[in-house]
Design a protein around this motif. Structure first.
Motif, short mmCIF file in Angstrom:
data_model
loop_
_atom_site.label_atom_id
_atom_site.label_comp_id
_atom_site.label_asym_id
_atom_site.label_seq_id
_atom_site.Cartn_x
_atom_site.Cartn_y
_atom_site.Cartn_z
N GLY A 343 0.83 -1.36 -0.04
CA GLY A 343 0.03 -0.06 -0.06
C GLY A 343 0.95 1.45 -0.07
N TRP A 344 2.11 1.00 -0.10
CA TRP A 344 2.96 2.20 0.20
C TRP A 344 3.06 2.96 -1.37
N ARG A 345 3.00 4.47 -1.06
CA ARG A 345 3.19 5.39 -2.36
C ARG A 345 4.27 6.52 -2.05
N ILE A 346 4.79 7.03 -3.20
CA ILE A 346 5.65 8.08 -2.81
C ILE A 346 4.70 9.32 -3.16
N GLY A 347 4.61 9.97 -2.09
CA GLY A 347 3.54 11.16 -2.26
C GLY A 347 2.46 10.88 -2.87
N GLU A 348 1.91 11.50 -3.78
CA GLU A 348 0.58 11.29 -4.12
C GLU A 348 0.53 10.70 -5.45
N GLY A 349 1.76 9.84 -5.70
CA GLY A 349 1.77 8.97 -6.92
C GLY A 349 1.62 7.71 -6.81
N PRO A 350 1.54 6.84 -7.71
CA PRO A 350 1.01 5.55 -7.87
C PRO A 350 1.96 4.59 -6.77
N LEU A 351 0.99 3.52 -6.55
CA LEU A 351 1.73 2.47 -5.60
C LEU A 351 3.09 2.28 -5.96
N ILE A 352 4.05 2.06 -5.12
CA ILE A 352 5.34 1.59 -5.53
C ILE A 352 5.33 0.13 -6.28
N LEU A 353 4.52 -0.52 -6.07
CA LEU A 353 4.40 -1.91 -6.54
C LEU A 353 3.17 -1.86 -7.39
N SER A 354 2.76 -1.00 -8.00
CA SER A 354 1.51 -0.90 -8.81
C SER A 354 1.43 -1.95 -9.98
N ARG A 355 2.84 -2.30 -10.50
CA ARG A 355 2.76 -3.38 -11.56
C ARG A 355 2.50 -4.73 -11.08
N TYR A 356 2.52 -5.14 -9.78
CA TYR A 356 2.24 -6.40 -9.42
C TYR A 356 1.00 -6.38 -8.52
#
Length: 475
Positions: A343-356
């Motif tokens: 569930g981690w994001r950098i700021g308001e960006g997408p999930l850091i693991l969004s690809r998976y």
């Protein structure tokens, strides 16, 4: 680093075994879903053919073996990855012991096991993982044969070459590097007889795949050519520089710097290993210069490259410790992120693991829609959607097929699983970011995808027929 060198090798082997066990255990806890390529490779393993659209067949066979053992789960699909990287690290140690000494061998094995490429490769199933294992085995057998001719070792060399080719056709880059090593260093030259035996065994293994490629219109070669030329041919200096810079992330910043500094070593066996690494790296850098290359396309250089790096780092203990500490920290942290950081994001960006993430939700919605509306077939054009649908629907009785398409196959489903239902058969069509064909007048759904690979994009489902999809293709 202890002064008892034989003990150091034993400690290194135990550390590699412990790291491999950690990776296997963490696979069971990871919350990442299969990404597109993994689902596609799983599908290849269901048919156990001698080829597939874009890659050789070995990865599908490996996944079939591990899922028979551990079940059709992400853990089962990925189980071979950490084990193969552990085996490869052991063979890197064995080769480094022959090229240098026990201290360098221990450091080389640990450097390989903890480099970022191995850490990422142990968390997912990719074609690079068996390829690296095959390269390590082939280099070890070549050096053994250079010291002593042996029919048995020549057969083993041929098996390594053949299995490497069945892992990924980039094994040809490593074979070119092995030839260059024999040219620059007598320590890597094998007899003509042993070379003939090895080549014959390798060709025997590769032949079924070559025949499959020929019988399918050389589709794999067309795909490789299109993939490599995706940016068009020209002079891409920035692309070549970016590819080389990315290797600091592939091997690790300190390890790759040590590799570059270690290339100055004139010790003949090390010079041969450098030839292997430089040929592989040079071929892919040239590809990046003239068209494009992804960071992992040259990963085969790391087998010999980690030995060269270790040979230099062994004389700089503080840097060796820092390099291993950094690699170990990444090796521990990344599996934990895949477990607790979904569930981690950098700021308001997408999930850091969004690809998976997020794929299962989309596929489940499509399967529920098909079941409610009496459709036994789900069609799509997008490879990513088709891959996850195939994975998620196994055992449900639903058929997954590629929507009709003019022109050469775009992916494995166009080639092997095109829509072939009767003209009036109800079909659930799943789309991402596109409008349904005008002839599709059945029940439909639209929604905005949640967190994951398609976050914020419009997804659509509509009940239609093969006849409608064929008309839409013609339009």
């Amino acid at each position: 680093m202890p002064k008892a060198v034989p003990d150091l090798r034993r400690v290194a082997l135990l550390a590699i075994a412990a790291l491999t066990l950690w990776r296997v255990l963490m696979l069971a806890t990871m919350r990442t879903e299969l990404w597109t390529d993994e689902s596609q490779y799983w599908l290849w393993g269901q048919s156990l053919s001698f080829g597939a659209y874009s890659k050789p067949p070995l990865i599908g066979w490996l996944i079939r073996a591990t899922t028979e053992l551990a079940g059709n789960t992400p853990f089962g699909v990925r189980l071979a990855a950490p084990v193969l990287h552990g085996v490869t690290a052991g063979m890197v140690m064995a080769l480094a012991a022959r090229l240098a000494n026990a201290r360098v061998a221990a450091l080389a094995g640990l450097t390989y096991a903890t480099m970022p490429a191995a850490t990422l490769g142990a968390m997912m199933m990719t074609t690079d993982t068996p390829l690296l294992c095959a390269i390590a085995a082939a280099l070890l057998m070549q050096h053994r044969l250079a010291a002593r001719a042996s029919t048995r070792d020549a057969v083993l060399l041929g098996l390594a070459l053949g299995l490497g080719f069945l892992s990924k056709h980039a094994m040809l880059f490593a074979m070119a590097g092995m030839g260059m090593a024999a040219l620059v260093s007598p320590a890597w030259r094998i007899t003509r007889r042993d070379a003939t035996v090895a080549v014959a065994v390798a060709l025997l293994l590769a032949l079924p795949n070559l025949l499959w490629i020929a019988s399918h219109g050389f589709v794999t070669l067309h795909h490789l050519a299109e993939d490599g030329a995706a940016k068009g041919f020209g002079l891409h200096l920035a692309g070549a520089a970016r590819f080389l810079a990315e290797q600091f992330a592939v091997m690790g910043p300190l390890a790759f710097a040590a590799f570059l500094l270690g290339l100055r070593d004139t010790h003949p066996p090390i010079r041969g290993a450098a030839a292997v690494a430089l040929v592989i790296l040079g071929i892919v850098t040239l590809q990046a210069l003239t068209s494009r290359a992804l960071a992992n396309w040259g990963v085969g250089f790391t087998v010999a490259g980690t030995i060269i790096a270790a040979h230099w780092l062994a004389r700089h203990r503080a840097l060796a410790f820092a390099s291993l500490a950094l690699g170990a920290a990444v090796a521990i942290a990344l599996p934990l992120i895949a477990t607790f950081g979904t569930g981690w994001r950098i700021g308001e960006g997408p999930l850091i693991l969004s690809r998976y993430l997020g794929r299962a939700e989309v596929s489940q919605r499509a399967m529920d829609f098909a079941t409610r509306n009496g459709a036994t077939v789900i069609a799509a054009s997008d490879r990513g959607l088709l891959a996850d649908l195939s994975w998620q629907s196994h055992g449900t009785g639903l058929e997954i097929a590629a929507a009709p398409h003019d022109g050469p196959p775009r992916h494995h489903w166009d080639l092997a699983l095109p829509l072939q239902a009767d003209p009036d058969t109800p079909v659930a069509l799943l789309m991402q970011g596109t409008e349904p064909p005008s002839c599709a007048t059945g029940p439909s759904e639209r929604w905005i995808a949640g967190p994951g690979f398609a976050e914020g994009r419009q997804m659509s489902l509509v009940l239609t027929t093969p006849e409608c999809l064929t008309e839409a293709k013609d339009d």
